[in-house]
Design an enzyme around this catalytic site. Structure first.
Site, short mmCIF file in Angstrom:
data_model
loop_
_atom_site.label_atom_id
_atom_site.label_comp_id
_atom_site.label_asym_id
_atom_site.label_seq_id
_atom_site.Cartn_x
_atom_site.Cartn_y
_atom_site.Cartn_z
N CYS A 11 0.82 -1.23 0.00
CA CYS A 11 0.00 0.00 0.00
C CYS A 11 0.84 1.27 0.00
O CYS A 11 0.31 2.35 -0.24
CB CYS A 11 -0.92 0.01 1.20
SG CYS A 11 -1.90 -1.48 1.29
N HIS A 68 -3.79 6.94 2.57
CA HIS A 68 -4.13 5.62 2.03
C HIS A 68 -5.42 5.17 2.71
O HIS A 68 -5.58 5.30 3.92
CB HIS A 68 -2.99 4.65 2.33
CG HIS A 68 -3.38 3.22 2.13
ND1 HIS A 68 -4.02 2.79 1.00
CD2 HIS A 68 -3.26 2.12 2.94
CE1 HIS A 68 -4.27 1.49 1.10
NE2 HIS A 68 -3.82 1.08 2.27
N ASN A 71 -10.37 -0.82 0.48
CA ASN A 71 -8.92 -0.62 0.40
C ASN A 71 -8.40 -1.15 -0.94
O ASN A 71 -8.42 -2.36 -1.17
CB ASN A 71 -8.27 -1.38 1.58
CG ASN A 71 -6.76 -1.26 1.60
OD1 ASN A 71 -6.15 -0.78 0.64
ND2 ASN A 71 -6.16 -1.71 2.67
N1 ACO Z 1 -17.75 -9.45 10.39
C1 ACO Z 1 -18.22 -9.69 11.62
N2 ACO Z 1 -17.42 -9.92 12.66
C2 ACO Z 1 -16.09 -9.90 12.46
C3 ACO Z 1 -15.54 -9.65 11.19
C4 ACO Z 1 -16.43 -9.42 10.13
N3 ACO Z 1 -16.01 -9.14 8.88
N4 ACO Z 1 -14.20 -9.69 11.29
C5 ACO Z 1 -13.91 -9.94 12.57
N5 ACO Z 1 -15.06 -10.08 13.28
C6 ACO Z 1 -15.22 -10.36 14.70
C7 ACO Z 1 -14.09 -11.22 15.26
O1 ACO Z 1 -14.33 -12.58 15.04
C8 ACO Z 1 -14.14 -10.84 16.71
O2 ACO Z 1 -15.17 -11.56 17.33
P1 ACO Z 1 -14.99 -12.11 18.85
O3 ACO Z 1 -14.81 -10.89 19.68
O4 ACO Z 1 -16.28 -12.86 19.08
O5 ACO Z 1 -13.78 -12.97 18.80
C9 ACO Z 1 -14.55 -9.37 16.69
O6 ACO Z 1 -15.15 -9.15 15.42
C10 ACO Z 1 -13.39 -8.43 16.87
O7 ACO Z 1 -12.35 -8.82 15.97
P2 ACO Z 1 -11.02 -8.02 15.88
O8 ACO Z 1 -10.14 -8.64 14.84
O9 ACO Z 1 -10.46 -7.85 17.25
O10 ACO Z 1 -11.59 -6.62 15.34
P3 ACO Z 1 -10.90 -5.22 15.33
O11 ACO Z 1 -11.73 -4.29 16.13
O12 ACO Z 1 -9.44 -5.32 15.60
O13 ACO Z 1 -11.08 -4.81 13.80
C11 ACO Z 1 -9.89 -4.72 11.71
C12 ACO Z 1 -10.53 -5.61 12.78
C13 ACO Z 1 -11.00 -3.87 11.09
C14 ACO Z 1 -9.29 -5.62 10.64
C15 ACO Z 1 -8.83 -3.83 12.36
O14 ACO Z 1 -7.96 -4.59 13.14
C16 ACO Z 1 -8.03 -3.06 11.34
O15 ACO Z 1 -8.54 -2.20 10.66
N6 ACO Z 1 -6.73 -3.35 11.23
C17 ACO Z 1 -5.91 -2.72 10.21
C18 ACO Z 1 -6.20 -3.40 8.92
C19 ACO Z 1 -5.61 -2.70 7.75
O16 ACO Z 1 -5.55 -1.51 7.70
N7 ACO Z 1 -5.17 -3.51 6.81
C20 ACO Z 1 -4.61 -3.10 5.61
C21 ACO Z 1 -3.46 -2.20 5.85
S1 ACO Z 1 -2.14 -2.29 4.80
C22 ACO Z 1 -2.76 -2.41 3.38
O17 ACO Z 1 -3.58 -1.60 3.07
C23 ACO Z 1 -2.38 -3.58 2.53
#
Ligand code: ACO
Length: 344
Positions: A124, A271, A301
């Site tokens: 990215c 980004h 993204n």
């Molecule tokens: N739908 C429903 N529930 C979900 C989903 C989904 N798509 N995904 C995860 N969950 C659930 C999990 O199972 C978990 O459930 P639990 O509490 O019962 O175990 C709960 O939601 C929380 O999961 P987390 O992974 O802890 O969620 P978080 O609040 O951390 O959000 C996210 C996840 C959105 C991916 C966040 O961590 C994030 O944005 N990280 C950065 C990601 C990013 O920017 N990636 C790309 C960057 S680099 C590039 O662009 C290539």
């Protein structure tokens, strides 16, 4: 000397897939995706479309807009393509594994016969790295004058559709900018001529495993008869923490070192990975969220394409005006980060 953006373009596949539509196939919901990421929909390319197809379309748009908006000797996009000295492509989803470089396919299709071609695979951060690479190569030789910098991705082809934590985040698309070497040396202050004024680039390889395509490279090659495909896997929490710190750090450093005040900046173009990452960074910087351009709701993204897509939207809509000072800022696998200070 000055390296100016004289044209922008974008290409998005027509198929729009809403969160609701995804939720019919995957255990997720519109409410979860919106509240955790700010995403409402993404574009998904048809099976016949590869990264170069989207990159070529975005590049043609940039060449067309440059002709429309600037007084140029060239009459057609084909004429303009023949004057290109360089094509830099950022992509994580190149048409072919390893070789040939996808930028070569774009060079051929555009008829950019004298252009060198270069792929950048900084995930990215590729567009930010690519802009600086192209600007530096133009500056390095007086005979080089014009370069295309493109970000093009078909990420939906490498996501793991069984991992709901990551597959909902990504979309397909491409963006492009046309660079031209123009005036004398530029200054970063509140006045001055348009151009790319400064770039910050960085990497933190200690986070290499947080965002990774494990299979398919020389470390874990795909073997005959094995039922394994290259897929992205991500440690979302770790990437989130890194991203907020990286965005905050780049903006703060750029502003301090270039003596820029928040009111000097027309916009920050981040980004588009997650609206919550941008909101957290804005809060830490004490800057209003409205200073940050967000279109993630519509496109999700698109990795190396997200910043040039945003620049094209802002440019065509007239929201970016000549003389506006902006910062682009990004982060990605590697882990990597960076930002460009640009006077439009
Ligand atoms: N739908 C429903 N529930 C979900 C989903 C989904 N798509 N995904 C995860 N969950 C659930 C999990 O199972 C978990 O459930 P639990 O509490 O019962 O175990 C709960 O939601 C929380 O999961 P987390 O992974 O802890 O969620 P978080 O609040 O951390 O959000 C996210 C996840 C959105 C991916 C966040 O961590 C994030 O944005 N990280 C950065 C990601 C990013 O920017 N990636 C790309 C960057 S680099 C590039 O662009 C290539």
């Amino acid at each position: 000397m000055t390296i100016e953006i004289i044209g922008t373009g974008r290409a998005l596949p027509p198929r729009r897939v809403s969160n609701g539509e995804l939720a019919e196939r995957i255990d997720t919901s519109d409410a979860w995706i919106r509240s955790h990421t700010g995403i409402a929909a993404r574009r998904i390319a048809g099976e016949e479309t590869a990264a170069s197809d989207l990159g070529i379309a975005a590049a043609r748009e940039a060449l067309n807009l440059a002709l429309e908006r600037n007084r140029m000797a060239e009459q057609t996009p084909e004429d303009l393509a023949r004057t290109l000295d360089l094509i830099v492509l950022g992509s994580t989803t190149q048409d072919y594994y390893g070789c040939p470089a996808t930028s070569c396919l774009i060079q051929r299709e555009l008829g950019a016969k004298k252009a060198a071609a270069l792929d950048i695979t900084m995930a990215c951060s590729s567009f930010i790295y690519g802009l600086e690479t192209a600007a530096a190569l133009l500056k390095a030789d007086p005979r080089r004058r014009r370069a295309l910098v493109i970000g093009a991705e078909v990420l939906t082809r490498i996501v793991n559709w069984e991992d709901r934590g990551s597959c909902v985040l990504f979309g397909d698309g491409a963006g492009a900018v046309l660079l031209e070497k123009t005036g004398p040396e530029n200054r970063a202050g509140p006045d001055g001529e348009p151009g790319i004024l400064r770039t910050i680039l960085g990497a933190d390889g200690s986070g290499w495993e947080h965002l990774i395509i494990r299979r398919g490279g020389s470390r874990h090659p795909l073997k005959k008869g094995e039922d394994a495909v290259p897929e992205v896997s991500m440690n979302g929490r770790a990437v989130y923490t890194f991203a907020v710190a990286a965005i905050t750090g780049v903006i703060r450093r750029m502003m301090e070192e270039e003596r820029i005040l928040p009111e000097d900046l027309a916009l920050i173009v981040p980004h588009q990975a997650n609206a919550r990452i941008v909101q957290a960074a804005a809060k830490r910087l004490g800057m209003p969220e409205e200073k940050f351009y967000l279109n993630i709701e519509e496109y999700a993204n698109t990795s190396s394409a997200s910043i040039p897509i945003a620049l094209d939207e802002l440019n065509r809509s007239g929201r970016l005006k000549r003389g506006n000072l902006i910062i682009t800022v990004g982060f990605g696998a590697g882990l990597t980060y960076g930002g460009n200070l640009i006077r439009w």
